[in-house]
Design an enzyme around this catalytic site. Structure first.
Site, PDB file in Angstrom:
ATOM      1  CB  CYS A  58      58.908  32.670  41.516  1.00 41.58           C
ATOM      2  SG  CYS A  58      58.987  34.066  42.648  1.00 41.58           S
ATOM      3  CB  CYS A  59      58.727  28.814  39.269  1.00 38.66           C
ATOM      4  SG  CYS A  59      58.560  27.100  38.783  1.00 38.66           S
ATOM      5  CB  ILE A  60      56.761  28.204  34.923  1.00 35.16           C
ATOM      6  CG1 ILE A  60      56.491  28.061  33.421  1.00 35.16           C
ATOM      7  CG2 ILE A  60      55.444  28.332  35.697  1.00 35.16           C
ATOM      8  CD1 ILE A  60      57.713  27.732  32.607  1.00 35.16           C
ATOM      9  CG  PHE A  62      62.659  28.417  36.509  1.00 33.10           C
ATOM     10  CD1 PHE A  62      62.785  28.441  35.134  1.00 33.10           C
ATOM     11  CD2 PHE A  62      62.697  27.207  37.162  1.00 33.10           C
ATOM     12  CE1 PHE A  62      62.928  27.271  34.422  1.00 33.10           C
ATOM     13  CE2 PHE A  62      62.846  26.040  36.453  1.00 33.10           C
ATOM     14  CZ  PHE A  62      62.953  26.060  35.082  1.00 33.10           C
ATOM     15  N   PRO A 114      57.817  33.807  34.637  1.00 33.65           N
ATOM     16  CG  PRO A 114      60.131  33.961  34.948  1.00 33.65           C
ATOM     17  CD  PRO A 114      58.935  33.156  35.361  1.00 33.65           C
TER      18      PRO A 114
END
Length: 273
Positions: free
Chosen positions: A176-178, A246, A180
Site C-alpha cells: 500500500c501507499c509507498i 497507491f 510498492p
C-alpha cells in the site's frame, strides 16, 4: 466492500445449503453459520508494520482498514515488524524531527498490534498464505532507505527475504501507499503502480515516485483510482479506492479475485518467477 464479499461468497453459499431443523421453518442465517462452532479455517495473512505514525512509521488508517477488512473476510492475521531502530522520530504535531528521541520499530508497531506482535525475522512464507505491507513513510525509512537513497536504496534484509519467499512460492503480496518501492527494489522486473506519472494539478502529488520505480528496474503501470478486478492466471489485478492512490498486489491464486487491497494495485504477469 466487493473484494470481501467475493472472499466470503463460498461460506455464504455453504450456509444457505443447510436444511432447517424439524419444526422450524426458519433457515439458519449465513451470519450465524459463519460464527458456528466449526468454522472453515480462513487464510493466514502476515501484516508487516514499520512503526506507528504516518511520518516515521506505519500509516495507521491503512493498517486499521486492512485489519478490519481481513477480519470481515475471515482471515487469520499475524502482525510482524523488524526489531530495528527507527530512522528518526517525527513530532506529528509539527512535522519535524524530534532530535533527542530514538524509538524501535517493533516496539512502536506493537501499539497498533495491541502488543500481539512478532519479530519479522520469524516470519516464514511456509506458515502463511499472504503478506501485506501497509504504507506510511516507515516503509521508505525503516523497511528501506528509499526516503534517503531513492533508486540506490537498500531494503531491510528480512523484508527482502520475506518478499522473495512469498513471491517464489506464488503467494499474494499486498503493498500500500509507498510500499510498492520495496517490491520494485527486490523483485526485478516486477510490475507495480503508484497511480499516475504526472501530478495533474496536484491530483497525484507523489507522481515522481513512478520514475524512481522505473529506475529500480521495475515496470510502472499507470492506473487510476477505480474499482476493478481482473484475474489473469495465478495473478490478480485489483484496484479499490481507499485512503491513498497507491498500492500493489502481486499474484494471487489463493484469493483469485478476492484479496482486499487499498489504493491502486497491480500485480504480476510481468514479474519474474
Amino acid at each position: 466492500m466487493a473484494a470481501v464479499r467475493a472472499l466470503m461468497a463460498p461460506r455464504l453459499a455453504a450456509a444457505s445449503a443447510l436444511a432447517p431443523l424439524p419444526g422450524n421453518t426458519r433457515m439458519p442465517s449465513p451470519r450465524a453459520a459463519l460464527h458456528g462452532s466449526a468454522p472453515r479455517p480462513g487464510p493466514k495473512v502476515a501484516l508487516v508494520l514499520s512503526g506507528c505514525g504516518v511520518y516515521d512509521g506505519t500509516e495507521l488508517h491503512e493498517a486499521s482498514a486492512i485489519l478490519v477488512h481481513l477480519s470481515r473476510g475471515g482471515a487469520e492475521v499475524q502482525i510482524f515488524a523488524p526489531d530495528v531502530p527507527q530512522m528518526h522520530v517525527i513530532d506529528h504535531t509539527k512535522g519535524q524531527p524530534a532530535e533527542s528521541e530514538t524509538r524501535n520499530v517493533l516496539t512502536e508497531s506493537a501499539r497498533i498490534a495491541r502488543g500481539k506482535i512478532t519479530d519479522l525475522a520469524r516470519l516464514s512464507a511456509a506458515n502463511h498464505d499472504a503478506a501485506i505491507f501497509p504504507g506510511g513513510f516507515g516503509a521508505a525509512k525503516n523497511l528501506s532507505t528509499f526516503a534517503v537513497d531513492g533508486k540506490d536504496c537498500k531494503v531491510n534484509k528480512d523484508v527482502e527475504r520475506v518478499l522473495k519467499e512469498f513471491h517464489e512460492a506464488g503467494k499474494p503480496i499486498g503493498l500500500c501507499c509507498i510500499a510498492p518501492v520495496l517490491a520494485a527494489r527486490v523483485l526485478r522486473g516486477v510490475e507495480v503502480t503508484v497511480g499516475h506519472e504526472q501530478e495533474e494539478g496536484g491530483k497525484w502529488p507523489y507522481a515522481g515516485t513512478a520514475e524512481a520505480i522505473k529506475a529500480l528496474g521495475a515496470k510502472h503501470c499507470v492506473k487510476g483510482v477505480t474499482i476493478s478486478f481482473l484475474a489473469v492466471g495465478d495473478s490478480v489485478w485489483c484496484w479499490v479506492p481507499l485512503l491513498w492512490p497507491f498500492g500493489a498486489v502481486l499474484g494471487s491464486s489463493l484469493f483469485n479475485q478476492s484479496l482486499p487491497c487499498w489504493g491502486t494495485g497491480l500485480l504480476g504477469p510481468g514479474a519474474q518467477r
